[in-house]
Scaffold this motif. Structure first.
Motif, PDB file in Angstrom:
ATOM      1  N   SER A 111    -106.283 -15.434  84.385  1.00 61.20           N
ATOM      2  CA  SER A 111    -106.753 -16.309  85.439  1.00 61.20           C
ATOM      3  C   SER A 111    -107.540 -16.072  86.314  1.00 61.20           C
ATOM      4  O   SER A 111    -108.299 -16.412  86.925  1.00 61.20           O
ATOM      5  N   SER A 112    -107.143 -14.775  86.171  1.00 64.41           N
ATOM      6  CA  SER A 112    -108.369 -14.062  87.129  1.00 64.41           C
ATOM      7  C   SER A 112    -109.470 -14.152  86.660  1.00 64.41           C
ATOM      8  O   SER A 112    -110.341 -13.770  87.471  1.00 64.41           O
ATOM      9  N   CYS A 113    -109.793 -13.888  85.486  1.00 61.44           N
ATOM     10  CA  CYS A 113    -110.906 -13.656  84.687  1.00 61.44           C
ATOM     11  C   CYS A 113    -112.173 -15.331  85.407  1.00 61.44           C
ATOM     12  O   CYS A 113    -113.042 -14.877  85.648  1.00 61.44           O
ATOM     13  N   GLU A 114    -111.024 -15.951  84.924  1.00 61.69           N
ATOM     14  CA  GLU A 114    -111.256 -17.670  85.414  1.00 61.69           C
ATOM     15  C   GLU A 114    -112.112 -17.434  86.604  1.00 61.69           C
ATOM     16  O   GLU A 114    -112.949 -17.798  86.515  1.00 61.69           O
ATOM     17  N   HIS A 115    -111.557 -17.368  87.257  1.00 62.78           N
ATOM     18  CA  HIS A 115    -111.489 -17.814  89.089  1.00 62.78           C
ATOM     19  C   HIS A 115    -112.758 -16.262  89.088  1.00 62.78           C
ATOM     20  O   HIS A 115    -113.571 -16.642  89.997  1.00 62.78           O
ATOM     21  N   LEU A 116    -112.677 -15.653  88.489  1.00 55.70           N
ATOM     22  CA  LEU A 116    -114.326 -14.482  88.938  1.00 55.70           C
ATOM     23  C   LEU A 116    -115.464 -15.433  88.579  1.00 55.70           C
ATOM     24  O   LEU A 116    -116.616 -15.139  88.789  1.00 55.70           O
ATOM     25  N   LEU A 117    -115.448 -15.844  87.122  1.00 54.49           N
ATOM     26  CA  LEU A 117    -116.308 -15.576  86.288  1.00 54.49           C
ATOM     27  C   LEU A 117    -116.518 -17.675  87.272  1.00 54.49           C
ATOM     28  O   LEU A 117    -118.226 -17.880  87.009  1.00 54.49           O
ATOM     29  N   GLN A 118    -115.421 -17.679  87.985  1.00 56.97           N
ATOM     30  CA  GLN A 118    -116.472 -18.897  88.776  1.00 56.97           C
ATOM     31  C   GLN A 118    -117.190 -19.459  90.238  1.00 56.97           C
ATOM     32  O   GLN A 118    -117.246 -20.321  91.005  1.00 56.97           O
ATOM     33  N   ALA A 212    -103.464 -12.930  72.895  1.00 56.19           N
ATOM     34  CA  ALA A 212    -103.277 -11.931  73.798  1.00 56.19           C
ATOM     35  C   ALA A 212    -105.070 -12.027  75.021  1.00 56.19           C
ATOM     36  O   ALA A 212    -105.349 -11.908  75.715  1.00 56.19           O
ATOM     37  N   PHE A 213    -105.846 -11.845  73.591  1.00 56.70           N
ATOM     38  CA  PHE A 213    -107.584 -11.923  73.919  1.00 56.70           C
ATOM     39  C   PHE A 213    -108.209 -12.905  73.277  1.00 56.70           C
ATOM     40  O   PHE A 213    -109.201 -13.100  73.956  1.00 56.70           O
ATOM     41  N   GLN A 214    -107.635 -13.848  72.875  1.00 57.76           N
ATOM     42  CA  GLN A 214    -108.457 -15.325  72.383  1.00 57.76           C
ATOM     43  C   GLN A 214    -108.953 -15.791  73.916  1.00 57.76           C
ATOM     44  O   GLN A 214    -110.067 -16.478  73.933  1.00 57.76           O
ATOM     45  N   PRO A 215    -108.263 -15.857  74.875  1.00 57.14           N
ATOM     46  CA  PRO A 215    -108.615 -16.793  75.745  1.00 57.14           C
ATOM     47  C   PRO A 215    -109.789 -16.222  76.415  1.00 57.14           C
ATOM     48  O   PRO A 215    -110.536 -17.209  77.246  1.00 57.14           O
ATOM     49  N   TYR A 216    -110.323 -14.846  76.443  1.00 59.82           N
ATOM     50  CA  TYR A 216    -110.897 -14.584  76.708  1.00 59.82           C
ATOM     51  C   TYR A 216    -112.287 -14.586  75.916  1.00 59.82           C
ATOM     52  O   TYR A 216    -113.596 -14.996  76.417  1.00 59.82           O
ATOM     53  N   SER A 217    -112.358 -15.184  74.700  1.00 57.44           N
ATOM     54  CA  SER A 217    -113.513 -15.591  73.913  1.00 57.44           C
ATOM     55  C   SER A 217    -113.857 -16.399  74.294  1.00 57.44           C
ATOM     56  O   SER A 217    -114.722 -16.629  74.492  1.00 57.44           O
ATOM     57  N   LYS A 218    -112.885 -17.477  74.756  1.00 62.29           N
ATOM     58  CA  LYS A 218    -112.561 -19.114  75.177  1.00 62.29           C
ATOM     59  C   LYS A 218    -113.503 -18.345  76.151  1.00 62.29           C
ATOM     60  O   LYS A 218    -115.259 -19.203  76.463  1.00 62.29           O
ATOM     61  N   LEU A 219    -113.197 -17.960  77.148  1.00 61.09           N
ATOM     62  CA  LEU A 219    -114.085 -17.792  78.934  1.00 61.09           C
ATOM     63  C   LEU A 219    -115.778 -17.290  78.599  1.00 61.09           C
ATOM     64  O   LEU A 219    -116.628 -17.785  79.244  1.00 61.09           O
ATOM     65  N   ALA A 220    -115.898 -16.157  77.625  1.00 64.63           N
ATOM     66  CA  ALA A 220    -117.156 -15.929  77.829  1.00 64.63           C
ATOM     67  C   ALA A 220    -117.946 -16.546  76.858  1.00 64.63           C
ATOM     68  O   ALA A 220    -119.435 -16.713  77.432  1.00 64.63           O
ATOM     69  N   SER A 221    -117.195 -17.456  75.757  1.00 68.96           N
ATOM     70  CA  SER A 221    -118.339 -18.556  75.115  1.00 68.96           C
ATOM     71  C   SER A 221    -118.794 -19.965  76.373  1.00 68.96           C
ATOM     72  O   SER A 221    -119.966 -20.054  75.918  1.00 68.96           O
ATOM     73  N   GLU A 222    -118.091 -19.765  77.099  1.00 64.08           N
ATOM     74  CA  GLU A 222    -118.847 -21.307  77.977  1.00 64.08           C
ATOM     75  C   GLU A 222    -118.921 -20.245  79.512  1.00 64.08           C
ATOM     76  O   GLU A 222    -120.351 -21.404  79.629  1.00 64.08           O
ATOM     77  N   PHE A 223    -119.022 -19.240  79.592  1.00 63.80           N
ATOM     78  CA  PHE A 223    -119.906 -18.542  80.945  1.00 63.80           C
ATOM     79  C   PHE A 223    -120.971 -18.281  80.144  1.00 63.80           C
ATOM     80  O   PHE A 223    -122.152 -18.189  80.834  1.00 63.80           O
ATOM     81  N   LEU A 224    -120.990 -17.602  79.153  1.00 64.97           N
ATOM     82  CA  LEU A 224    -122.521 -17.085  78.561  1.00 64.97           C
ATOM     83  C   LEU A 224    -123.464 -18.278  77.549  1.00 64.97           C
ATOM     84  O   LEU A 224    -124.451 -17.760  77.206  1.00 64.97           O
TER      85      LEU A 224
END
Length: 273
Positions: A111-118, A212-224
């Protein structure tokens, strides 16, 4: 003379972007950042408004961003996670508790990472400032995502990553014959049956890593805007600074870009005789 002047350029102070992990992870990193700031390097720390440990210092610049949870909720999740480490029980009971605890803590990190990238204003600030490198704790992969986005060298400062992802990302051997797995209570000297048990403990890690880590893969794919896996993010590290000390740790192989910096696990205090 030209050669000497070029060498002076190599000694110039750098500009470092820091994306830390909260809790005890920060206590170790802050000590390093304070020293870097005192040596003249410009250090910019990006952290959520709600943390348990990350505080301002005169030696670095702090950039905050908003998150949708309170400090009380965060502390409660951390406490629940750490308590299971001291509880007794069977492997299955401890695994279930670990699963639930990691899930709660992971939700806050994602959640923290998502709000940072947004946060477009903060991202624009990071893009406009010409940083030399990113230092981050890859237990939370937001710093790795930013390093990729900004095309900067990544320095990973860590104690370890669950599921042995650090071994896989660095293509480092992890033989079950003498590298004990978590929760096994084994040593580096095992009988044949203990080695089999040690090997079987790798199986539950597949489930823990997935949530634990796959949500970051989704965030990275969307952001990058490109397909990114967790290992893709981890493999980009230039240097892994591993806070391990083999006087206390079990033996394990190391790759050339893994540097043990044992002892940097908390602020140093002079002990009485």
């Amino acid at each position: 003379v030209v050669l000497l002047l070029s060498l002076l350029g190599l000694a110039a102070a750098g500009k470092l972007l820091v994306v830390p992990a909260d809790g005890s992870h920060w206590l170790s990193m802050q000590e390093v950042l304070d020293i870097l700031g005192q040596k003249g390097h410009e250090v910019v720390v990006v952290a959520p408004e709600v943390t348990t440990r990350i505080k301002q210092s005169k030696n670095f610049i702090m950039k905050r961003y908003s998150v949708p949870y309170t400090e009380e909720e965060l502390k409660k999740a951390f406490q629940a996670f750490f308590h299971f480490s001291f509880e007794q029980g069977s492997f299955l009971e401890r695994f279930v508790k670990a699963y639930k605890g990691i899930k709660r803590v992971t939700d806050f990190g994602v959640s923290s990472c998502e709000h940072l990238l947004q946060n477009k204003e903060l991202i624009r600030y990071l893009e406009e400032n010409k940083f030399d490198a990113v230092i981050t704790d890859p237990v939370i992969l937001c710093g790795a995502i930013l390093a990729k986005h900004l095309s900067l060298p990544a320095v990973y400062f860590l104690r370890g990553i669950p599921c042995g992802l650090d071994f896989e990302a660095t293509q480092c051997p992890k033989p079950a014959s003498y590298v004990p797995r978590g929760f096994t209570q084994l040593t580096d000297r095992m009988t044949f049956l203990q080695r089999v048990k040690n090997l079987l403990h790798d199986i539950p890690d597949l489930f823990i890593c997935d949530f634990a880590f796959q949500p970051y893969s989704k965030l990275a794919s969307e952001f990058l805007q490109q397909d990114m896996t967790v290992l893709d993010l981890l493999r980009q590290a230039s240097v892994w600074l591993l806070r391990s000390e083999f006087v206390l740790e079990y033996p394990r192989p190391l790759m050339p870009n893994i540097i043990p910096i044992g002892g940097v696990n908390c602020a140093h205090k002079k002990l009485s005789q």
